[in-house]
Design an enzyme around this catalytic site. Structure first.
Site, PDB file in Angstrom:
ATOM      1  N   GLU A  89      25.565 -16.239 -49.628  1.00  0.00           N
ATOM      2  CA  GLU A  89      25.710 -17.534 -50.299  1.00  0.00           C
ATOM      3  C   GLU A  89      26.467 -18.515 -49.401  1.00  0.00           C
ATOM      4  OE1 GLU A  89      26.372 -14.475 -51.411  1.00  0.00           O
ATOM      5  OE2 GLU A  89      26.823 -14.515 -53.562  1.00  0.00           O
ATOM      6  N   CYS A 107      30.495 -13.203 -55.243  1.00  0.00           N
ATOM      7  CA  CYS A 107      31.889 -12.734 -55.288  1.00  0.00           C
ATOM      8  C   CYS A 107      32.826 -13.929 -55.535  1.00  0.00           C
ATOM      9  CB  CYS A 107      32.248 -12.022 -53.982  1.00  0.00           C
ATOM     10  SG  CYS A 107      32.508 -13.136 -52.579  1.00  0.00           S
TER      11      CYS A 107
HETATM   12 ZN    ZN Z   1      30.517 -13.645 -51.605  1.00  0.00          ZN
END
Ligand code: ZN
Length: 142
Positions: free
Chosen positions: A67, A96
């Site tokens: 990401e 995350c």
């Molecule tokens: Zn991450």
């Protein structure tokens, strides 16, 4: 099946393209340690697409998630407002905490996060559902 309006069809095609790009990026993951293959695609408000994969490092702290790679590609090309983010992994892992913080820097108010897995399942969230009460640039402007 209900007929879809143009806007919904366009949205489905956008999400399919984002999924395809994220799946393709996941195949380019550099993950010799975890073996995890993650891909992500971001869509900017200008309708530009950028994808990235996770890139690990033997000094584990230098590892970066898919990401954040996709976001850095967008931002370094001059695009700083994100309207959708697709995250693809075999098991449909969510972003995350570190990625959520970076996303918050460039999120538009209605940013959507789509999490896809290898079975074709997709979960769609408003970013504010995944990361409520984010610390954002707005806090530093006051
Ligand atoms: Zn991450």
């Amino acid at each position: 099946m209900a007929k879809l309006g143009i806007k919904e069809m366009d949205n489905q095609e956008t999400i399919k393209l984002m999924r395809d790009m994220a799946m393709d990026a996941s195949q380019k993951a550099y993950s010799p340690y975890s073996k995890a293959k993650i891909g992500s695609t971001v869509l900017t408000v200008e309708r530009k697409y950028f994808s990235g994969s996770n890139v690990e490092n033997s000094s584990y702290g230098a590892t970066i998630c898919a990401e954040r790679v996709a976001i850095l590609k967008a931002v370094s090309n001059g695009f700083t407002k994100l309207s959708k983010i697709y995250v693809y992994s075999k098991d449909g892992w969510p972003p995350c905490g570190m990625c959520r913080q970076m996303i918050s820097e460039f999120a538009t108010n209605d940013l959507e996060i789509i999490i896809g897995d290898k079975e074709g399942n997709e979960r769609v969230y408003k970013f504010t559902e995944l990361f409520p009460e984010a610390f954002t640039p707005e806090h530093l402007r006051k």
